[in-house]
Design a protein around this motif. Sequence first.
Motif, PDB file in Angstrom:
ATOM      1  N   ARG A  14     -42.104 -16.309  -7.883  1.00 43.41           N
ATOM      2  CA  ARG A  14     -40.837 -15.594  -7.834  1.00 43.41           C
ATOM      3  C   ARG A  14     -40.387 -15.426  -6.392  1.00 43.41           C
ATOM      4  NH1 ARG A  14     -40.039 -10.658 -11.547  1.00 43.41           N
ATOM      5  NH2 ARG A  14     -42.130 -11.281 -12.063  1.00 43.41           N
ATOM      6  N   SER A  15     -39.151 -15.801  -6.139  1.00 45.06           N
ATOM      7  CA  SER A  15     -38.518 -15.526  -4.854  1.00 45.06           C
ATOM      8  C   SER A  15     -37.095 -15.071  -5.154  1.00 45.06           C
ATOM      9  CB  SER A  15     -38.525 -16.773  -3.960  1.00 45.06           C
ATOM     10  OG  SER A  15     -37.628 -17.748  -4.460  1.00 45.06           O
ATOM     11  N   ALA A  16     -36.334 -14.776  -4.135  1.00 42.78           N
ATOM     12  CA  ALA A  16     -34.966 -14.295  -4.341  1.00 42.78           C
ATOM     13  C   ALA A  16     -34.096 -15.334  -5.041  1.00 42.78           C
ATOM     14  CB  ALA A  16     -34.343 -13.901  -3.006  1.00 42.78           C
ATOM     15  N   GLN A  17     -34.320 -16.614  -4.784  1.00 44.41           N
ATOM     16  CA  GLN A  17     -33.480 -17.647  -5.356  1.00 44.41           C
ATOM     17  C   GLN A  17     -34.151 -18.487  -6.437  1.00 44.41           C
ATOM     18  OE1 GLN A  17     -32.625 -16.731  -2.078  1.00 44.41           O
ATOM     19  NE2 GLN A  17     -30.769 -16.054  -3.094  1.00 44.41           N
ATOM     20  N   LEU A  18     -35.450 -18.349  -6.652  1.00 41.83           N
ATOM     21  CA  LEU A  18     -36.139 -19.227  -7.595  1.00 41.83           C
ATOM     22  C   LEU A  18     -37.224 -18.487  -8.355  1.00 41.83           C
ATOM     23  CD1 LEU A  18     -36.484 -22.278  -8.482  1.00 41.83           C
ATOM     24  CD2 LEU A  18     -38.328 -22.349  -6.788  1.00 41.83           C
ATOM     25  N   TRP A  19     -37.221 -18.671  -9.664  1.00 47.74           N
ATOM     26  CA  TRP A  19     -38.298 -18.176 -10.526  1.00 47.74           C
ATOM     27  C   TRP A  19     -38.883 -19.359 -11.253  1.00 47.74           C
ATOM     28  CZ3 TRP A  19     -37.427 -13.120 -13.718  1.00 47.74           C
ATOM     29  CH2 TRP A  19     -37.141 -12.068 -12.849  1.00 47.74           C
ATOM     30  N   LYS A  20     -40.208 -19.475 -11.242  1.00 43.49           N
ATOM     31  CA  LYS A  20     -40.899 -20.469 -12.062  1.00 43.49           C
ATOM     32  C   LYS A  20     -41.595 -19.699 -13.173  1.00 43.49           C
ATOM     33  CE  LYS A  20     -41.479 -23.870  -8.435  1.00 43.49           C
ATOM     34  NZ  LYS A  20     -42.418 -24.767  -7.737  1.00 43.49           N
TER      35      LYS A  20
ATOM     36  N   PHE B  49     -31.246 -19.371  -8.806  1.00 46.48           N
ATOM     37  CA  PHE B  49     -30.109 -18.469  -8.817  1.00 46.48           C
ATOM     38  C   PHE B  49     -29.093 -18.899  -7.776  1.00 46.48           C
ATOM     39  CE2 PHE B  49     -33.908 -16.227 -10.075  1.00 46.48           C
ATOM     40  CZ  PHE B  49     -33.536 -15.745 -11.310  1.00 46.48           C
ATOM     41  N   VAL B  50     -27.918 -19.249  -8.240  1.00 46.69           N
ATOM     42  CA  VAL B  50     -26.837 -19.596  -7.335  1.00 46.69           C
ATOM     43  C   VAL B  50     -26.202 -18.309  -6.815  1.00 46.69           C
ATOM     44  CG1 VAL B  50     -24.628 -20.816  -7.151  1.00 46.69           C
ATOM     45  CG2 VAL B  50     -26.462 -21.760  -8.575  1.00 46.69           C
TER      46      VAL B  50
ATOM     47  N   ALA C  33     -34.127 -16.816 -17.893  1.00 45.77           N
ATOM     48  CA  ALA C  33     -35.345 -16.767 -17.097  1.00 45.77           C
ATOM     49  C   ALA C  33     -35.004 -16.229 -15.724  1.00 45.77           C
ATOM     50  CB  ALA C  33     -35.942 -18.156 -17.006  1.00 45.77           C
ATOM     51  N   GLN C  34     -34.265 -15.174 -15.690  1.00 46.10           N
ATOM     52  CA  GLN C  34     -33.800 -14.602 -14.452  1.00 46.10           C
ATOM     53  C   GLN C  34     -33.825 -13.100 -14.503  1.00 46.10           C
ATOM     54  OE1 GLN C  34     -31.634 -16.336 -16.508  1.00 46.10           O
ATOM     55  NE2 GLN C  34     -30.598 -14.566 -17.230  1.00 46.10           N
ATOM     56  N   ALA C  35     -32.752 -12.462 -14.805  1.00 44.38           N
ATOM     57  CA  ALA C  35     -32.605 -11.025 -14.906  1.00 44.38           C
ATOM     58  C   ALA C  35     -32.782 -10.299 -13.586  1.00 44.38           C
ATOM     59  CB  ALA C  35     -33.553 -10.462 -15.960  1.00 44.38           C
ATOM     60  N   GLN C  36     -32.918 -11.015 -12.490  1.00 44.63           N
ATOM     61  CA  GLN C  36     -33.126 -10.413 -11.189  1.00 44.63           C
ATOM     62  C   GLN C  36     -32.012  -9.433 -10.842  1.00 44.63           C
ATOM     63  OE1 GLN C  36     -34.586 -13.455  -8.804  1.00 44.63           O
ATOM     64  NE2 GLN C  36     -34.804 -12.227  -7.001  1.00 44.63           N
ATOM     65  N   THR C  37     -30.840  -9.919 -10.541  1.00 43.68           N
ATOM     66  CA  THR C  37     -29.695  -9.065 -10.238  1.00 43.68           C
ATOM     67  C   THR C  37     -28.456  -9.619 -10.922  1.00 43.68           C
ATOM     68  OG1 THR C  37     -29.281 -10.294  -8.208  1.00 43.68           O
ATOM     69  CG2 THR C  37     -30.605  -8.284  -8.008  1.00 43.68           C
ATOM     70  N   LEU C  38     -28.626 -10.148 -12.085  1.00 45.44           N
ATOM     71  CA  LEU C  38     -27.496 -10.736 -12.786  1.00 45.44           C
ATOM     72  C   LEU C  38     -26.543  -9.671 -13.296  1.00 45.44           C
ATOM     73  CD1 LEU C  38     -29.202 -13.546 -14.854  1.00 45.44           C
ATOM     74  CD2 LEU C  38     -27.953 -13.738 -12.712  1.00 45.44           C
ATOM     75  N   GLN C  39     -25.301 -10.058 -13.431  1.00 43.41           N
ATOM     76  CA  GLN C  39     -24.292  -9.167 -13.960  1.00 43.41           C
ATOM     77  C   GLN C  39     -24.473  -9.009 -15.474  1.00 43.41           C
ATOM     78  OE1 GLN C  39     -21.676  -7.583 -12.307  1.00 43.41           O
ATOM     79  NE2 GLN C  39     -22.822  -8.227 -10.495  1.00 43.41           N
ATOM     80  N   PRO C  40     -24.402  -7.789 -15.982  1.00 40.43           N
ATOM     81  CA  PRO C  40     -24.394  -7.637 -17.435  1.00 40.43           C
ATOM     82  C   PRO C  40     -23.049  -8.096 -17.980  1.00 40.43           C
ATOM     83  CG  PRO C  40     -24.222  -5.500 -16.350  1.00 40.43           C
ATOM     84  CD  PRO C  40     -24.396  -6.531 -15.266  1.00 40.43           C
ATOM     85  N   GLY C  41     -23.039  -8.467 -19.241  1.00 43.62           N
ATOM     86  CA  GLY C  41     -21.791  -8.882 -19.867  1.00 43.62           C
ATOM     87  C   GLY C  41     -21.940 -10.197 -20.593  1.00 43.62           C
ATOM     88  N   LEU C  42     -20.820 -10.874 -20.749  1.00 43.29           N
ATOM     89  CA  LEU C  42     -20.755 -12.123 -21.508  1.00 43.29           C
ATOM     90  C   LEU C  42     -21.110 -13.312 -20.619  1.00 43.29           C
ATOM     91  CD1 LEU C  42     -20.012 -13.365 -24.258  1.00 43.29           C
ATOM     92  CD2 LEU C  42     -17.667 -13.608 -23.396  1.00 43.29           C
ATOM     93  N   TRP C  43     -22.105 -14.086 -21.075  1.00 41.42           N
ATOM     94  CA  TRP C  43     -22.571 -15.264 -20.361  1.00 41.42           C
ATOM     95  C   TRP C  43     -22.387 -16.499 -21.231  1.00 41.42           C
ATOM     96  CZ3 TRP C  43     -24.814 -15.913 -15.519  1.00 41.42           C
ATOM     97  CH2 TRP C  43     -24.983 -14.739 -14.782  1.00 41.42           C
TER      98      TRP C  43
END
Length: 173
Positions: free
Chosen positions: A107-113, A129-130, A19-29
């Motif tokens: 939606r904000s930079a650190q929180l999505w509801k 988002f940490v 529930a993010q996808a904002q600026t997350l790193q692609p790859g293995l999570w």
Amino acid sequence: MNIRLLTLGAAICLLTQLAQAQTLQPGLWEISSNNMQLNGQALPNLELLLGNLPAEQRQMAEQAMAKQGVAIAGQGVRICLTAEQAKTDNIPLLGAQAGCTQQITERSAQLWKFRYSCPQGKGEGQTRFVSDREFVTTLNSTFTAGGQPQSGSLESRGRWLAADCGTLQPRQP
């Protein structure tokens, strides 16, 4: 515990983890769940639940999840997030579920509801988002399992492990 309920519980966990996808790193999570509750009763973690299944049922559950691009490993489940999925404003895993819809309500930079609805359940939650390599999601949901209405809640933590997903294939929309 029947395999359907176990798979549904894992699916709920997976619905929350992206529930993010904002600026997350692609790859293995890796997504680990804490404080899982079903109808007000605390549940053990997924690995413990699967460990209590007969070997044949555990193998069936793992194979079903693998077909969905999910591996049980480490402290929870692992998924592969493509660069395209990381850039979207959607929850990538909901697109893979037939009949599911989602709505980001705040939606904000650190929180999505968000809210989601699927044929067998619905819920709402939030993702904090940490960093681009870590997030925490809480979720409350209601769903039907075995023809009975159920309610559940959980907290999950996602952490980025590596740019290379190895043999784990990404989920397809």
